[in-house]
Structures are given as C-alpha cells and as structure tokens.
Design a protein around this motif. Sequence first.
Motif, mmCIF file in Angstrom:
data_model
loop_
_atom_site.group_PDB
_atom_site.id
_atom_site.type_symbol
_atom_site.label_atom_id
_atom_site.label_comp_id
_atom_site.label_asym_id
_atom_site.label_seq_id
_atom_site.Cartn_x
_atom_site.Cartn_y
_atom_site.Cartn_z
ATOM 1 N N ALA A 51 67.523 12.313 81.472
ATOM 2 C CA ALA A 51 67.795 11.230 80.528
ATOM 3 C C ALA A 51 66.550 10.843 79.735
ATOM 4 O O ALA A 51 66.658 10.397 78.590
ATOM 5 N N ILE A 52 65.382 11.030 80.314
ATOM 6 C CA ILE A 52 64.153 10.568 79.655
ATOM 7 C C ILE A 52 63.910 11.317 78.341
ATOM 8 O O ILE A 52 63.594 10.678 77.326
ATOM 9 N N ARG A 61 53.378 8.756 90.484
ATOM 10 C CA ARG A 61 52.823 7.442 90.138
ATOM 11 C C ARG A 61 53.872 6.520 89.520
ATOM 12 O O ARG A 61 53.768 5.301 89.591
ATOM 13 N N LEU A 62 54.867 7.121 88.876
ATOM 14 C CA LEU A 62 55.905 6.328 88.206
ATOM 15 C C LEU A 62 57.193 6.292 89.030
ATOM 16 O O LEU A 62 58.284 6.094 88.500
ATOM 17 N N THR A 63 57.044 6.483 90.320
ATOM 18 C CA THR A 63 58.207 6.512 91.207
ATOM 19 C C THR A 63 57.924 5.586 92.396
ATOM 20 O O THR A 63 56.811 5.554 92.889
ATOM 21 N N THR A 64 58.946 4.851 92.824
ATOM 22 C CA THR A 64 58.754 4.003 94.001
ATOM 23 C C THR A 64 58.754 4.878 95.243
ATOM 24 O O THR A 64 59.344 5.959 95.256
ATOM 25 N N LEU A 111 70.310 8.912 88.241
ATOM 26 C CA LEU A 111 69.380 7.778 88.178
ATOM 27 C C LEU A 111 68.506 7.717 89.421
ATOM 28 O O LEU A 111 67.400 7.193 89.391
ATOM 29 N N MET A 112 69.021 8.232 90.536
ATOM 30 C CA MET A 112 68.290 8.146 91.809
ATOM 31 C C MET A 112 67.432 9.389 92.057
ATOM 32 O O MET A 112 66.846 9.536 93.125
ATOM 33 N N SER A 113 67.387 10.303 91.108
ATOM 34 C CA SER A 113 66.523 11.464 91.286
ATOM 35 C C SER A 113 65.371 11.379 90.279
ATOM 36 O O SER A 113 65.386 10.550 89.374
ATOM 37 N N ARG A 114 64.392 12.230 90.441
ATOM 38 C CA ARG A 114 63.242 12.190 89.534
ATOM 39 C C ARG A 114 63.361 13.279 88.473
ATOM 40 O O ARG A 114 62.402 13.561 87.756
ATOM 41 N N GLU A 115 64.571 13.881 88.367
ATOM 42 C CA GLU A 115 64.807 14.931 87.381
ATOM 43 C C GLU A 115 64.557 14.430 85.963
ATOM 44 O O GLU A 115 64.862 13.296 85.639
ATOM 45 N N THR A 166 73.752 9.885 92.028
ATOM 46 C CA THR A 166 73.656 9.952 90.567
ATOM 47 C C THR A 166 72.249 10.358 90.154
ATOM 48 O O THR A 166 71.302 10.216 90.918
ATOM 49 N N VAL A 179 62.889 5.858 93.546
ATOM 50 C CA VAL A 179 63.479 5.941 92.213
ATOM 51 C C VAL A 179 62.345 5.885 91.196
ATOM 52 O O VAL A 179 61.363 5.179 91.406
ATOM 53 N N ASP A 180 62.499 6.596 90.073
ATOM 54 C CA ASP A 180 61.421 6.549 89.088
ATOM 55 C C ASP A 180 61.586 5.348 88.162
ATOM 56 O O ASP A 180 62.582 4.615 88.212
ATOM 57 N N VAL A 220 59.498 13.423 87.059
ATOM 58 C CA VAL A 220 58.709 12.236 86.760
ATOM 59 C C VAL A 220 57.543 12.190 87.755
ATOM 60 O O VAL A 220 57.753 12.392 88.956
#
Lengths: 213, 213, 213
Positions: free
Chosen positions: C156-157, C205-208, C149-153, C147, B31-32, C202
């Motif tokens: 929302a950002i 580096r900013l993703t788990t 929220l669980m993608s790096r698309e 959802t 997750v980001d 995203v």
Amino acid sequence: MPLDDLQTWFALTATVAFAVTAVLAVADRGVDIFGTTVLGVITAIGGGTVRDLILDVPVFWAVELSYVWFALGASLLAFAARAALSQKAVYGLMLHLDGFGAALFGIQAAGKVWDLGFGLPIAPIILGVVTAIGGGLIRDVLAGRQTLLMSRELYAIPVMFGCIAFVVILDVLPEYRVVGAIACIAFVTGLRSAAIRWRLTVPERLTTRPRRQ
Amino acid sequence: MPLDDLQTWFALTATVAFAVTAVLAVADRGVDIFGTTVLGVITAIGGGTVRDLILDVPVFWAVELSYVWFALGASLLAFAARAALSQKAVYGLMLHLDGFGAALFGIQAAGKVWDLGFGLPIAPIILGVVTAIGGGLIRDVLAGRQTLLMSRELYAIPVMFGCIAFVVILDVLPEYRVVGAIACIAFVTGLRSAAIRWRLTVPERLTTRPRRQ
Amino acid sequence: MPLDDLQTWFALTATVAFAVTAVLAVADRGVDIFGTTVLGVITAIGGGTVRDLILDVPVFWAVELSYVWFALGASLLAFAARAALSQKAVYGLMLHLDGFGAALFGIQAAGKVWDLGFGLPIAPIILGVVTAIGGGLIRDVLAGRQTLLMSRELYAIPVMFGCIAFVVILDVLPEYRVVGAIACIAFVTGLRSAAIRWRLTVPERLTTRPRRQ
C-alpha cells in the motif's frame, strides 16, 4: 395490499429466524446480552443494509422500523430462552426457518434490484446473494468465527440458483412474477432443507485441497 | 457559534484520543507505521463514516477535513511516542479520554440523526452506538483482534443508555437540548470511567456460558 | 476515445489480476468454487465499491458491467486452472500484474476523486489507497487471513506515494495529467515489483516490536 401484507409478515418471520439463529450461533462463546443482541440485529438487517447502500436507496429498516423492532425483540428473547432454543428439535426448526429466510430475502432483493433496473442482469443475482448472506458474514467476522464462504456448506449456492431462475422468469415471463417468486423461494428453501437434512456439501471436485488442517 | 466551536474542539480531542488508543492497542503486534496510521485513522473516523453512509448524507470528514488531519497527526505522533504513551499513567488517561470520545461521538450522532428525522426513535440510538464503536470494530477486525462485542467490557452499553436518555430528552424536553446533551455525555463518560477504574463488567447472569475456553 | 478504451482495457486486465491472485491466495484452505469466486470478485471490485459509496456516486461496476463479468470469469478460470497458475513462474507474473493493478486502480481513483473536488487534497490520496487495497482487505477478513495492514510488506505504501505525487501534479501541472498519471502508475508498479523481487519490507525502525509471536 393483502399480498404485500403477507410478504411483510413473511419477511418479519425471516427476520426473527435470522436473529434467533445468530444468537444461538454465538451463544457458546461467553458473550453478554448486549453483544448477542447487536450480532442478532446485524445478522437480520445487515445484508439488506449493504444492498441498499450499493443501490443508493433509503435503508429498508429506516423506512419500515418493524424490522428493527422484531430483530431486537427476537434477539433479546433468544438470549433469554437460549437454553430451550438450543434443544435439538427447536434448533433444527430454526435452521430450516433460517433457510426459508435466506430464500425469501434473496428473491425479494433480486426483485427489488430488477425493478430499479440496476446493473441488469447480473446485479439482481449478486445483491440477492448479498442480502441473504451479508448479515451472517458480518456477524461471523465480528464474532471471530469462520465465515460460511470458507466452508463447503450449501447455503448461499441455492440462493444464487434461485436468484438466477427468478431473473430469467422476470425477463422472459414477467406475467408470472408472483408465482415465479413463490416457486423460486420454495426451490431455494427445499434445497437448503435437503442440505441440512442430509448434510449435503459442495462435492470435493469443486473444492480446493487444504494444504494442511 | 462559540458553542459550535467548542463542540468541534471537543470532537477533535475525541478524534485524537481514538487514534492514539488505537495505535497503542495494536502496537504489540509488530505493525509498521503505515498499518498503525491506517488503523488509527479508521478507528477515529470509521464509525461516523458508516453512520453517514446509512444516513445518505455527505461523509463528515470530507466536509470538515480537520478530522482527517487530526487523526493522521495523532496516529503518527502516537507511533513515534508509543513507548512514552504506553506508560501506565499516560495510557490510563488516554483510556478515559477515549471513553469521553465515545460518549461525545455517540450523543452528537444521536442528535444528528434526530434532526434528520431518520428512523425515529430507534435509529438515533442505533447510529449513536455505531458511531461510538464502529471505528473500533473495524480496527479490531482488520487487526485480527477479538472485537469488543465478544468481551464483557462496559464500553458500548453506557453509550447506548446515554443515547436512549438523550432521545427521551429530545422528545419530551427539547428546550433542554444543550444541557441534556452535556448531562448525557457526562453520564456516559462517568459510567465508562467507573468501569475502567473498578473493572466493572456485564454481570455473569447476562452472559452466555462459553462451552470451553 | 482511444485513450479511454485503452484505460478500460488496462483496468479490466487489472481486474483479472486481482481476481486471479485472490483465488490463488485462498486456494490452500479447502474452499469451494463458490467461496473462491465470491472472494475473487470482492477482491477485484470491493475497493472501488467502498470508494464510490463514500463519494456517493453510482457504483462503478453497476455502470460498466464488464468489470463484474471479467472478475467472475477470471475467478472461475483461476479456480479451474489453479494448479497451473500456482506454478512459480506464472504466480510470480500474476503478483507483478496485481501490483500494476493496485497502481492503476489507485491513481485512477485519485483522479476521479480530484475531479469531483471531494475533500481536497487529502481524500484523493485516502480513497486512492482504499481503492487499491480495500478489496484485498475485505477478502482477507472474510477468509480469516491476516490482513496486509498487519504485515511489513510494501504494497500500500507505494500506492500512497504515487497518489501523493499524482495529486501534486494535478494541482501544480494539470496540463501534464495524462503523462503524470502514466509516470505515477509506472513508479508505483516499479516500486511494488522491486519489493516483490528483492523482498523489500518496511524497515524495522518504523515497525512496532511484537510482544511475542
């Protein structure tokens, strides 16, 4: 008063049916008594709660606590008696009662929204359906089950047609409100019962084709 | 005033614990930073938000913005330090703090609902549990994880017992409110910590049998 | 008045885009016309509904029913014309319109929350994002989809950055509100369109890191 009393007793019966079918629906998943009870109560009072939040009126179960007590008691009893209740004949009866509950909750809600003059004429229909299926949707989401929106089962559609009919009656023939409500509830219950009995579903023409399944 | 201050600081600590454990709980899914932060904040303030909507009172975090800032900051920090925080000792500490948070939020909520005279005596217990676990349920649903309602973990049940005890105290011994609240929070936290430490679960007798898994 | 009219027409266009992309998003799952319509309407009006519940103001679609009618009509049309709309060129256009819708809804919501003086300065940003993505989140949860929220698309950002910029403008240069809103909507739409066009995500580096997938 006697009519109001009768309505309340019917609504409590529907509450019990919702709670019991909810417990039986999740019982095959290894859930503990707390989880089944929470899901039973949410199924029974969740739809009406969402409706009241959108209407911005006091939540019905905080005004009339019997709904909570009956949902709680029915969920606990259903957990204890789940083996007996899962028998085909009993479960079938519960399914039909649950259909009656959806009909009653939907039509009652449409009437409530109509009386508030909220978003007429479309909101009574939307919130009627929300009241009837909202609790079940929340239950399925919390339990990780497929929601009924993704199936072709005839459950919400009869409620929608019933609410449309009831709104037309309230608009055109307001003096027939009581008999109209009873007729709409009977119509929705009958349609749902027929759908259970003969496994009626939405025709394939009105369904998208799954890519692969 | 000093007691209120203390309460607020405890509540902010609990907020941080909720946000941090939420971030760690979803960190294994790719997750980001945006997704983890949203889920962290929702976990920390979601339960209280649902409670306030049902109570029809102003949402607590809009009145006292510190809750949002702490949840945001904690989520971002937890994302940055997720490797360190995932170490067994640190994560274990966070789990216990999270249990304290659930206890505190539950008992505080029960008190708030009691003071409003809302749906007594059952609503303070229901909304206490909703406040403690609601945010986590929304997180799990949005993250596609199994919700805790479907597990046999002892998480919500201690909160429920604590809220019941606190409601009894508020009813029978209102002059012992403060000491009663502290005792209930300690009881719930202790039960939750014991459940974490010795992996206590709901006994099988009180769990439905999964059909196959 | 002409500006208000223009705003309403843009908002109705966005409503239609939300409903249509929602129907197309679930069309590969074997859903019937009722399910797709409910999911289309929820996607179009769900985020604003959650915002209004949190703000404790009348739900926007009950005040201005056009939003419901357009969402309903667009969902039904999208179901009927799903084959044509799923063509690459048309679907691409809908995606960009959907991005414009998210931008418009987010910035409009931030302005509404700002005018109410609700939880400044953070709540306008949070509720701007909630308005833009809330309906889609509910749709995905009800449809059993992962959802966003669980993608790096990047969805929302951009909205979040746009809402932050708009809040700064409202605070520092309130006399440039209209032009500022247009600039922010253009910025968010542009960023989203760029993300669609060049598949921006995203950064890693900013993703788990997912444990295994």
